[in-house]
Design an enzyme around this catalytic site. Structure first.
Site, PDB file in Angstrom:
ATOM      1  N   ASP A   1       0.859  -1.180   0.000  1.00  0.00           N
ATOM      2  CA  ASP A   1       0.000   0.000   0.000  1.00  0.00           C
ATOM      3  C   ASP A   1       0.899   1.235   0.000  1.00  0.00           C
ATOM      4  O   ASP A   1       1.948   1.253   0.646  1.00  0.00           O
ATOM      5  CB  ASP A   1      -0.880  -0.025   1.253  1.00  0.00           C
ATOM      6  CG  ASP A   1      -1.788   1.177   1.337  1.00  0.00           C
ATOM      7  OD1 ASP A   1      -2.485   1.452   0.360  1.00  0.00           O
ATOM      8  OD2 ASP A   1      -1.780   1.853   2.382  1.00  0.00           O
TER       9      ASP A   1
ATOM     10  N   ASP B   1      -2.444  -0.700   5.869  1.00  0.00           N
ATOM     11  CA  ASP B   1      -2.741  -0.142   7.186  1.00  0.00           C
ATOM     12  C   ASP B   1      -4.207   0.205   7.373  1.00  0.00           C
ATOM     13  O   ASP B   1      -4.625   0.520   8.478  1.00  0.00           O
ATOM     14  CB  ASP B   1      -1.895   1.102   7.448  1.00  0.00           C
ATOM     15  CG  ASP B   1      -2.168   2.221   6.438  1.00  0.00           C
ATOM     16  OD1 ASP B   1      -2.866   1.954   5.433  1.00  0.00           O
ATOM     17  OD2 ASP B   1      -1.690   3.351   6.642  1.00  0.00           O
TER      18      ASP B   1
ATOM     19  N   ASP C   1      -7.438  -2.310   3.084  1.00  0.00           N
ATOM     20  CA  ASP C   1      -6.397  -3.311   2.843  1.00  0.00           C
ATOM     21  C   ASP C   1      -6.747  -4.673   3.445  1.00  0.00           C
ATOM     22  O   ASP C   1      -6.131  -5.680   3.086  1.00  0.00           O
ATOM     23  CB  ASP C   1      -5.065  -2.845   3.440  1.00  0.00           C
ATOM     24  CG  ASP C   1      -4.601  -1.524   2.856  1.00  0.00           C
ATOM     25  OD1 ASP C   1      -4.661  -1.391   1.625  1.00  0.00           O
ATOM     26  OD2 ASP C   1      -4.184  -0.641   3.616  1.00  0.00           O
TER      27      ASP C   1
END
Length: 932
Positions: free
Chosen positions: A334, A600, A604
């Site tokens: 990410d 985070d 996700d």
């Protein structure tokens, strides 16, 4: 002027649901309507499904090795062999407890997602604005959204204030945890606000469109709940277990029938007694052959590794994730908050020249400085504003402008200046303004800061600044214009410059990505931000700029294989939603890659759960932490490199033990199967159990052995593992029979204990010699199997050396002097030293065989030895791709050759032309001199 535009994720509303959304804003639903819709749509919460703890604990008693251990345990109890019964039962319980308690520490991903929902909401019901539990909201409810609120359900903004007034304003909403966007987004009338996002600015009424599992976050929860695939490590252990169980059962059954009917040990016994004796003998051999320590040693090795990783701020929630991290070949990361800081930062600005005008950009030729730009923008910044852009500019100014750094009071007081008036930002003017007095000259001036196109218009046009803004936009940078008045009437503005803002990469991200490349791991960036922002960040991280729009992942015109090729070749994806991230991981896994995923946010969580190794980074949400297998406590990704190196060391320890254990099992079974069937020779049951228990107990210390770290992702390569184990097992069997025949035929030791008193002694001596040989020779092989190269390339730890050598020295002294309770007959120093010395030499010779096999192994050989349809197809695909690559490289070489030839011709032509010009110049000079 080009501007980056936020791309909203479309959320389709079915017609039947749309009909329920036209509620009168200041009236709301009635109680009866709420009851009807609750019955139809359910509560606004994510349904949970929990596994019974007892059933979960019992699940650790399943699997091929566990089943065989359980059968052996039951038979040991039937035959009242309580020592074996106790050992087997203890092994089963220990294995189950380690797995259950280590993994029970992980929280439920669905619980964490549920906890991200707002608990209370302000809602219009029965004509009144009341506070209700968020889980009672239904589609059609009118809710009030204000600064700081967590949005309780997906809803459509109505463009109406909380008290009913029409507003043209917008809500600034932070949905980074949902979509991964680095900046809050502005949403106005008709836009959808997602459940669990946070209102950062503004207030407005909204109508609830979707609740519970149907919301944006609910779909993420659903993706987590359907992800229940068997782990990679469990598949490997099951494959090894199935192989060992199959050969153990096959030989045990064959031996049973041989002992009952072919060569019965007690010919005068009844059939029942023969069966009982044969079963007892087969049971002892089976218990010794079963790799009872395999699950325990694997678990202990991983538990020790988890402790090592914890010291490096890498917390392992699922033990088997350690092995899988060593095998990860693609890491999907990410962007926002992981590769970047998740906070806007001042970037390289555009600076105008002093005295510039619309027609004359040069002005005085002296540029405004970065301090001039930041100080002017600081004048026009709102004190105490929580806006991300204002915070970034004020922070940069206070760090870089000298007069601001030297302030005693850290407020809006500016030494040498006085802000007389401040006009905050509003959506109509699109800029902030301050009137300032320079206390040293008492001269007043106005400063403005705002949207680039507005500032350019205020200065009367500025093509150079416009070009700079377009360049910023193409690189995904947010731009703000800054101007200042230069006349006494404070009406004529002059361009100071353009501020550029970006969520910057973490200082260690580029280094971490490079380290991952060195370790053979391809890093792919995944972001909810726009494509151009993704490309700019990728460039700054040293990656290529091949960032795909995530919408391409659902392109029906492309077949799946072509789609997977896109995923493999690109460097990342932009404008993703949770389903996209999940799809990326799924596609890469279909190609056979082991995928790691870092993140985070709530967005996700599904991909973290789906990935072979889900990694939640520092500062993550509860949902991400719960869905992940590994949690990082330090900021950024740098600790992942430590995690990969440690996990690869752990992997090498586990693979070396597996290779040793499979080889020793094959050796054990083959030797005793042949010796019993052909010569009626076996060892006393207590000595067989001693071999199994002592050797497995000693190899527990492999968890702290020094290991050689691979520079490529580790793979089990089961074909190579089983073939090498089989060859080593057969060679060990040959070595054992060499000892057997030398002792039996060379030294006249008998195999028949009932012959006479001397024979009994000789038979016991032969059994003890073979006990020492079977105990030591395979065990020493672990010094070879611990490395893919030669045994001397990496020195084992002293703990490992002492543990392995200690058990064999104990076995040697027990054999030399004899121990009656273990039915070991004294063989003397000559036999004891000789057997141990030969075992030491033999492991060195077997080490050479191992290295030759590993270095000559290839995928083509695997296909030849273990042909399957999928392997054949994969080999054909690899060969085809290799041919295409070779052809492409040949064409590139030809093109390069033509290019070099062309460059040579051009250089020669240029040189010739320059020489001709020089000759012409010389001729002209000579002619002039002659004329004069």
């Amino acid at each position: 002027m080009e501007e980056a535009v936020h791309v909203e994720v479309a959320d389709d509303i079915p017609p039947e649901l749309e009909a329920l959304l036209h509620t009168e804003p200041l009236s709301g639903l009635t109680d009866s309507q709420v009851q009807e819709r609750t019955a139809q749509f359910g509560l606004n919460e994510i349904p949970e499904s929990k596994t019974n703890p007892l059933l979960k604990f019992l699940s650790y008693f399943t699997g091929p090795i566990s089943y065989l251990l359980e059968i052996a345990c039951i038979l040991s109890g039937v035959f009242q062999d309580w020592i074996d019964f106790g050992i087997l039962l203890a092994v089963l319980i220990i294995n189950a407890c380690i797995g259950f308690f280590e993994e029970a520490r992980a929280e439920s991903a669905l619980d964490a997602l549920k906890n991200t929902l707002a608990l209370k909401s302000r809602c219009w019901r029965n004509g009144k604005l009341v506070e209700v539990d968020s889980n009672t909201l239904v589609p059609g409810d009118i809710i009030a959204l204000r600064l700081g609120d967590i949005i309780p359900a997906d809803c459509r903004l109505l463009g109406v204030g909380v008290t009913g007034e029409i507003t043209e304003g917008t809500l600034q909403i932070d949905q980074a945890a949902l979509t991964g966007e680095s900046l809050p987004v502005n949403k106005g009338k008709g836009a959808t606000a997602y459940s669990s996002a946070i209102v950062k600015q503004g207030q407005m009424l909204a109508v609830v469109t979707k609740t519970g599992i149907n919301t944006f976050i609910g779909r993420a929860a659903n993706l987590i709940s359907i992800t229940t695939e068997e782990g990679h490590f469990q598949k490997i252990i099951n494959a090894i277990g199935n192989f060992l169980v199959a050969i153990t059962c096959a030989m045990a059954l064959a031996l049973f029938f041989v002992r009952v009917w072919a060569v019965p040990e007690h010919p005068n016994d009844s059939l029942g007694d023969k069966v009982r004796h044969a079963l007892l003998e087969v049971l002892v051999l089976t218990v010794a052959a079963i790799p009872v320590g395999l699950p325990t040693i694997m678990s202990v090795t991983m538990a020790v590794g988890a402790s090592q990783l914890a010291k490096k701020q890498v917390i392992v929630k699922r033990l088997t994730a350690i092995e899988e991290l060593a095998s990860v070949s693609i890491l999907c990361s990410d962007k926002t908050g992981t590769l970047t800081m998740n906070q806007l930062s001042f970037d390289v600005p555009y600076l105008s020249n002093r005295g510039n005008t619309t027609d004359n950009f040069e002005g005085t030729g002296v540029r405004y400085t970065e301090q001039d730009l930041l100080l002017t923008s600081f004048f026009a910044s709102e004190p105490g504003a929580q806006d991300a852009i204002e915070s970034a500019i004020r922070g940069a100014a206070q760090e870089r402008v000298t007069v601001l750094k030297e302030r005693v009071e850290q407020d809006h007081h500016i030494p040498g200046y006085k802000v007389n008036n401040f006009i905050p930002f509003n959506p109509t003017s699109k800029y902030t303004e301050a009137t300032v007095t320079d206390l040293s000259t008492n001269k007043q001036f106005r400063c403005i800061k705002g949207a680039p196109q507005v500032i350019v218009r205020m200065v009367g046009g500025h093509d150079e600044a416009t070009k700079a803004v377009n360049d910023f936009a193409l690189r995904g940078l947010r731009a703000l214009g800054v101007a200042i008045t230069v006349d006494d009437a404070m009406t004529k503005f002059e361009m100071v410059g353009m501020i550029s803002l970006l969520d910057p990469p973490r200082p260690d991200s580029a280094f971490t990505i490079e380290e991952c490349r060195k370790l053979g791991i391809s890093v792919k960036m995944i972001t909810g931000d726009q494509q151009i922002i993704g490309k700019e960040v990728a460039h700054r991280l040293g990656m290529h700029r091949t960032i795909l729009d995530a919408s391409k992942l659902i392109d029906d015109s492309i077949d799946e294989e072509a789609l997977i090729d896109r995923c493999v070749k690109c460097d990342g994806f932009a404008q993703v939603i949770p389903e996209h991230k999940y799809k990326v991981v799924e596609l890469l896994q279909k190609r056979g890659y082991l995928v790691g995923m870092t993140g985070d946010g709530v967005n996700d969580a599904p991909a973290l759960k789906k990935a072979n190794v889900g990694i939640a980074v520092e500062g993550c949400t509860d949902a991400a932490r719960s869905a992940a297998d590994i949690v990082l406590l330090a900021a950024g990704l740098s600790t992942i490199v430590d995690g990969v190196k440690t996990s690869r060391a752990i992997f090498q320890r586990m693979r070396s033990y597996a290779l040793y254990r499979i080889a020793s099992t094959i050796h054990f079974l083959l030797f005793f199967f042949i010796s019993i069937c052909a010569f009626g020779f076996s060892l006393p049951p207590i000595l067989i159990i001693m071999i199994a228990v002592l050797n497995d107990a000693a190899t527990l210390v492999i968890s702290v052995d020094n290991a050689q770290i691979s520079q490529r992702p580790d793979k089990w390569r089961l074909g190579q593992l089983l073939t090498l184990s089989g060859i080593l097992g057969i060679l060990l069997m040959i070595i054992s029979f060499a000892h057997f025949f030398v002792a039996k035929d060379g030294f006249g030791l008998t195999t028949l204990p009932e012959k006479d008193n001397e024979g009994v002694k000789d038979a016991g001596k032969l059994q003890t010699i073979m006990y020492l040989q079977i105990s030591s020779c395979p065990h020493f092989v672990i010094f070879s199997t611990r490395l893919p190269g030669h045994f001397y390339e990496n020195i084992p730890s002293w703990t490992f050396i002492l543990a392995v050598a200690g058990t064999q020295v104990f076995a040697m002294f027990m054999s030399i002097y004899g121990v009656k309770v273990f039915e070991a007959t004294a063989i003397g120093w000559g036999w004891g030293i000789s057997v141990l010395a030969i075992s030491t030499v033999m492991f060195m010779l077997l080490d050479v065989v191992k290295v030759v096999i590993i270095r000559s192994w290839s995928f083509e050989l695997t296909v030849k030895l273990y042909p399957t349809k999928s392997r054949k197809a994969l080999l054909e695909d690899r060969v085809a791709k290799r041919v295409v690559k070779e052809r492409a490289l040949a064409n590139i070489a030809k093109c390069r050759k033509v290019l070099y030839m062309t460059m040579g011709v051009v250089a020669f032509k240029r040189t010739y032309e320059q020489a001709a010009k020089r000759r012409l110049a010389v001729s002209s000079t000579t002619a002039t001199v002659n004329f004069n």
